[in-house]
Design a protein around this motif. Structure first.
Motif, PDB file in Angstrom:
ATOM      1  N   LEU A 131      30.090 -16.494  33.364  1.00  0.00           N
ATOM      2  CA  LEU A 131      30.133 -17.495  32.185  1.00  0.00           C
ATOM      3  C   LEU A 131      28.856 -18.087  32.577  1.00  0.00           C
ATOM      4  O   LEU A 131      27.492 -18.328  32.177  1.00  0.00           O
ATOM      5  N   LEU A 132      27.849 -18.382  33.973  1.00  0.00           N
ATOM      6  CA  LEU A 132      27.046 -19.118  34.219  1.00  0.00           C
ATOM      7  C   LEU A 132      26.039 -17.726  34.117  1.00  0.00           C
ATOM      8  O   LEU A 132      24.565 -18.039  33.896  1.00  0.00           O
ATOM      9  N   LYS A 166      32.040 -30.920  15.729  1.00  0.00           N
ATOM     10  CA  LYS A 166      31.018 -30.795  15.479  1.00  0.00           C
ATOM     11  C   LYS A 166      30.376 -29.533  15.953  1.00  0.00           C
ATOM     12  O   LYS A 166      29.164 -28.715  15.968  1.00  0.00           O
ATOM     13  N   GLY A 167      30.230 -29.037  17.523  1.00  0.00           N
ATOM     14  CA  GLY A 167      30.264 -28.103  17.915  1.00  0.00           C
ATOM     15  C   GLY A 167      29.495 -28.867  19.907  1.00  0.00           C
ATOM     16  O   GLY A 167      28.313 -28.244  20.193  1.00  0.00           O
ATOM     17  N   SER A 168      29.731 -30.243  19.894  1.00  0.00           N
ATOM     18  CA  SER A 168      29.048 -30.166  20.619  1.00  0.00           C
ATOM     19  C   SER A 168      29.946 -29.825  22.377  1.00  0.00           C
ATOM     20  O   SER A 168      30.753 -30.484  22.141  1.00  0.00           O
ATOM     21  N   THR A 169      29.163 -29.336  23.000  1.00  0.00           N
ATOM     22  CA  THR A 169      30.162 -28.553  24.274  1.00  0.00           C
ATOM     23  C   THR A 169      30.085 -30.010  24.981  1.00  0.00           C
ATOM     24  O   THR A 169      31.021 -29.837  25.694  1.00  0.00           O
ATOM     25  N   ALA A 204      32.790 -23.767  28.057  1.00  0.00           N
ATOM     26  CA  ALA A 204      32.425 -22.404  28.897  1.00  0.00           C
ATOM     27  C   ALA A 204      31.888 -21.423  27.925  1.00  0.00           C
ATOM     28  O   ALA A 204      30.785 -20.996  28.040  1.00  0.00           O
ATOM     29  N   GLU A 205      32.687 -21.284  27.258  1.00  0.00           N
ATOM     30  CA  GLU A 205      32.257 -19.999  26.428  1.00  0.00           C
ATOM     31  C   GLU A 205      30.713 -20.077  25.763  1.00  0.00           C
ATOM     32  O   GLU A 205      30.149 -19.248  24.918  1.00  0.00           O
ATOM     33  N   ALA A 206      30.685 -21.064  25.259  1.00  0.00           N
ATOM     34  CA  ALA A 206      29.562 -21.361  24.806  1.00  0.00           C
ATOM     35  C   ALA A 206      28.494 -21.855  25.462  1.00  0.00           C
ATOM     36  O   ALA A 206      27.452 -22.195  24.806  1.00  0.00           O
ATOM     37  N   GLY A 207      28.398 -21.606  26.666  1.00  0.00           N
ATOM     38  CA  GLY A 207      27.552 -21.366  27.565  1.00  0.00           C
ATOM     39  C   GLY A 207      26.962 -22.776  28.309  1.00  0.00           C
ATOM     40  O   GLY A 207      25.524 -23.197  28.910  1.00  0.00           O
ATOM     41  N   ASN A 208      27.825 -24.004  27.888  1.00  0.00           N
ATOM     42  CA  ASN A 208      27.280 -25.091  28.985  1.00  0.00           C
ATOM     43  C   ASN A 208      28.248 -25.189  30.329  1.00  0.00           C
ATOM     44  O   ASN A 208      29.086 -24.903  30.155  1.00  0.00           O
ATOM     45  N   PRO A 209      26.919 -26.035  30.820  1.00  0.00           N
ATOM     46  CA  PRO A 209      27.118 -25.170  32.751  1.00  0.00           C
ATOM     47  C   PRO A 209      27.940 -25.908  33.161  1.00  0.00           C
ATOM     48  O   PRO A 209      29.000 -25.983  34.160  1.00  0.00           O
TER      49      PRO A 209
END
Length: 284
Positions: free
Chosen positions: A175-176, A111-114, A145-150
């Motif tokens: 990425l960060l 469902k998209g939870s990074t 990471a590509e979705a922006g999760n640190p």
């Protein structure tokens, strides 16, 4: 979630009654679901989850006394919230129910939870509850990471590639930088890389700027680093009063480094014996 009501259409009066019941019940049901999510957040929210609302504090670890309650309310809320689904997985993991946690995190990741992607990556990377598979771990970290999760970024940087290939701190830094536009954890992590010169040149001024942004969002570790930078005059002016204020705020949020810094400031003089062992501290 839309609730459907079925009524027996026996008479016109019965139809009206059923409709009235549906109208009256729907707001109560929505309120109950909202309360379930609030309780789920209060007990099981992850401070580093990008899905977490800014006004939800979160907890690094779910208290053992809260696990059963968290499972109960997060399960109810998970039917309409991927954040609650991820948090339900956290509660099961805290209860040492790894297969249950994995199954739920897979659904949340779909469902998209990074954050769920990161947790699954950790399990595959460490071989916890599943056969160790660094390739699968890398794929999950890359998605996050590509979705922006640190955490996805930092874990991807830390994970060696196939055949012992080195980690790629330069890519992690890039990425960060993207995630740091909006996310406090990413700002803090990128600040650390700037401070240490990982993946690029060291830059105390840039690190301080990032820590300051994260500290403004009450990020405990960033507050502690801001205290250290202000105390030492790194990347900007030296300011003992500001350093103390940063440390106090970080310590109030549970940061151990800040608490120790305040203790050192309060008791700066160390008394040692002939062998160099610390006997006591002089405080003022």
């Amino acid at each position: 979630m839309t609730t459907r009501f079925r009524a027996l259409w026996l008479t016109a009066i019965g139809c009206v009654a059923a409709s009235a019941i549906a109208i009256a019940a729907a707001p109560d049901l929505a309120h109950a679901q909202s309360a379930d999510l609030v309780l789920c957040d209060r007990l099981a929210a992850d401070p580093s989850d990008p899905d977490k609302p800014a006004d939800v504090k979160g907890a690094a670890e779910i208290a053992s006394s809260d696990i059963a309650t968290a499972i109960k309310y997060c399960r109810i809320a998970s039917s309409s919230s991927r954040r609650a689904m991820y948090q339900l997985g956290r509660a099961h993991a805290a209860n040492r129910q790894i297969p249950e946690a994995m199954a739920i995190w897979r659904k949340a990741a779909d469902k998209g939870s990074t954050s769920a992607m990161v947790e699954l990556g950790v399990l595959y990377g460490t071989g916890t509850g599943v056969a160790k598979d660094e390739a699968q771990a890398r794929k999950l970290f890359e998605r996050a990471a590509e979705a922006g999760n640190p955490r996805g970024v930092s874990n991807l940087a830390a994970l060696s590639g196939g055949g012992g290939a080195p980690a790629d701190p330069a890519r992690a830094r890039a990425l960060l930088a993207k995630a740091a536009e909006t996310n406090a954890e990413a700002q803090y992590q990128l600040g650390l890389m700037m401070e240490e010169g990982a993946g690029g040149p060291a830059d105390d001024a840039a690190a301080r700027n990032l820590y300051e942004k994260a500290a403004a969002q009450n990020h405990p570790a960033a507050l502690a680093r801001m205290g250290a930078f202000a105390q030492q005059g790194r990347g900007g002016p030296k300011d003992s009063d500001a350093a103390k204020a940063y440390y106090e705020k970080a310590a109030a949020l549970g940061n151990e480094d800040a608490r120790k810094a305040l203790e050192r400031a309060r008791c700066p003089y160390v008394i040692k014996d002939k062998r160099g062992n610390v006997v006591t501290n002089l405080c003022f």
